[in-house]
Design a protein around this motif. Structure first.
Motif, PDB file in Angstrom:
ATOM      1  N   GLU A 139     -25.962  12.615  28.409  1.00  0.00           N
ATOM      2  CA  GLU A 139     -26.296  12.720  27.616  1.00  0.00           C
ATOM      3  C   GLU A 139     -26.999  11.390  26.791  1.00  0.00           C
ATOM      4  OE1 GLU A 139     -24.177  15.276  25.410  1.00  0.00           O
ATOM      5  OE2 GLU A 139     -23.204  16.319  27.586  1.00  0.00           O
TER       6      GLU A 139
ATOM      7  N   MET B 221     -20.075  16.946  33.348  1.00  0.00           N
ATOM      8  CA  MET B 221     -21.045  18.254  33.660  1.00  0.00           C
ATOM      9  C   MET B 221     -22.491  16.857  33.733  1.00  0.00           C
ATOM     10  SD  MET B 221     -20.997  20.692  32.997  1.00  0.00           S
ATOM     11  CE  MET B 221     -22.671  21.794  32.264  1.00  0.00           C
TER      12      MET B 221
ATOM     13  N   LYS C 244     -14.570  16.193  25.072  1.00  0.00           N
ATOM     14  CA  LYS C 244     -15.159  16.361  23.710  1.00  0.00           C
ATOM     15  C   LYS C 244     -15.436  17.723  23.216  1.00  0.00           C
ATOM     16  CE  LYS C 244     -18.952  14.500  26.940  1.00  0.00           C
ATOM     17  NZ  LYS C 244     -20.571  14.951  27.373  1.00  0.00           N
TER      18      LYS C 244
HETATM   19 CA    CA Z   1     -23.210  15.282  30.635  1.00  0.00          CA
END
Ligand code: CA
Length: 224
Positions: free
Chosen positions: A9, A53, A101
């Protein structure tokens, strides 16, 4: 001090990069696991901030590959909140710390700083006290030649105590560091685990290493 941030991201990656740069770290960013593994073969980093991820090869796979290659660079794993299984898998795969997170950036920076510091004064991947040895990569624990089988939690407890050899560890600091709770669960959780750990590392051995400091906590050291 060079840090590798592995996060696909872009906004999050750039946010982390800027915060670490503001603290004086040199920062490289990779958006996927294969690039990250390639980067670690050409550059020596002082720590990795690794998101689980990722597209393609995920963070856990990057981590186990890294450890398989005997690369002991400290790793802070990032993951979505509440994914307990991932966290356990991450610690089993050789992560040094874990941050769910969403996180507060100041906390991430503080944890990276702690990892770098720990890496700096403890390059050894095997923690030792007398004839007790804990390999932080393979997670093998031995007393003399005898192999000791520990559960994940017992292992974390022993690693924490070994990293603080000779220092008294209070129940609350054990709960914070080994269970990641920031509250007192009000049970004898720690005492139960210490008892189990003691049975595994001390029972049958003449010199005892794990000692109780009545009313305060526990200490790992040679002799009482
Ligand atoms: Ca990620």
């Amino acid at each position: 001090m060079r840090i590798l941030v592995v996060e696909d991201e872009k906004k999050t990656a750039s946010f982390i990069r800027k915060a670490l740069q503001a603290e004086g770290f040199a920062v490289d960013v990779c958006g996927n696991g294969d690039d990250a593994l390639a980067a670690t073969t050409t550059t020596t980093f002082d720590a990795l901030v690794l998101d689980i991820m990722l597209p393609g090869r995920d963070g856990l796979s990057v981590l186990s590959q890294l450890r398989e290659r005997k690369n002991a660079t400290p790793v802070l794993l990032l993951s979505a909140r509440g994914e307990v299984n991932e966290r356990v898998a991450g610690l089993n795969a050789g992560a040094d710390d874990y941050l769910p997170k969403p996180f507060i950036i100041a906390e991430l920076v503080a944890r990276v700083r702690a990892l770098v510091r720990r890496g700096g004064d403890n390059k050894s991947i095997v923690l030792r006290l007398a004839d007790l040895a804990l390999d932080t990569i393979s997670h093998e624990v031995k007393r003399g030649h005898a192999k000791i089988e520990l559960t994940v939690r017992e292992y974390r407890l022993l690693e924490f105590l070994l990293r603080n050899t000779g220092r008294i560890c209070g129940r609350m600091s054990i709960i914070e560091k080994v269970w990641d709770y920031d509250f007192d669960p009000g049970t004898n959780l720690v005492d139960v685990y210490v008892k189990r750990l003691r049975e595994k590392i001390d029972d049958g051995f003449e010199s005892k290493l794990l000692h109780t400091v009545r009313g305060i906590g526990y200490v790992l050291k040679e002799n009482e």
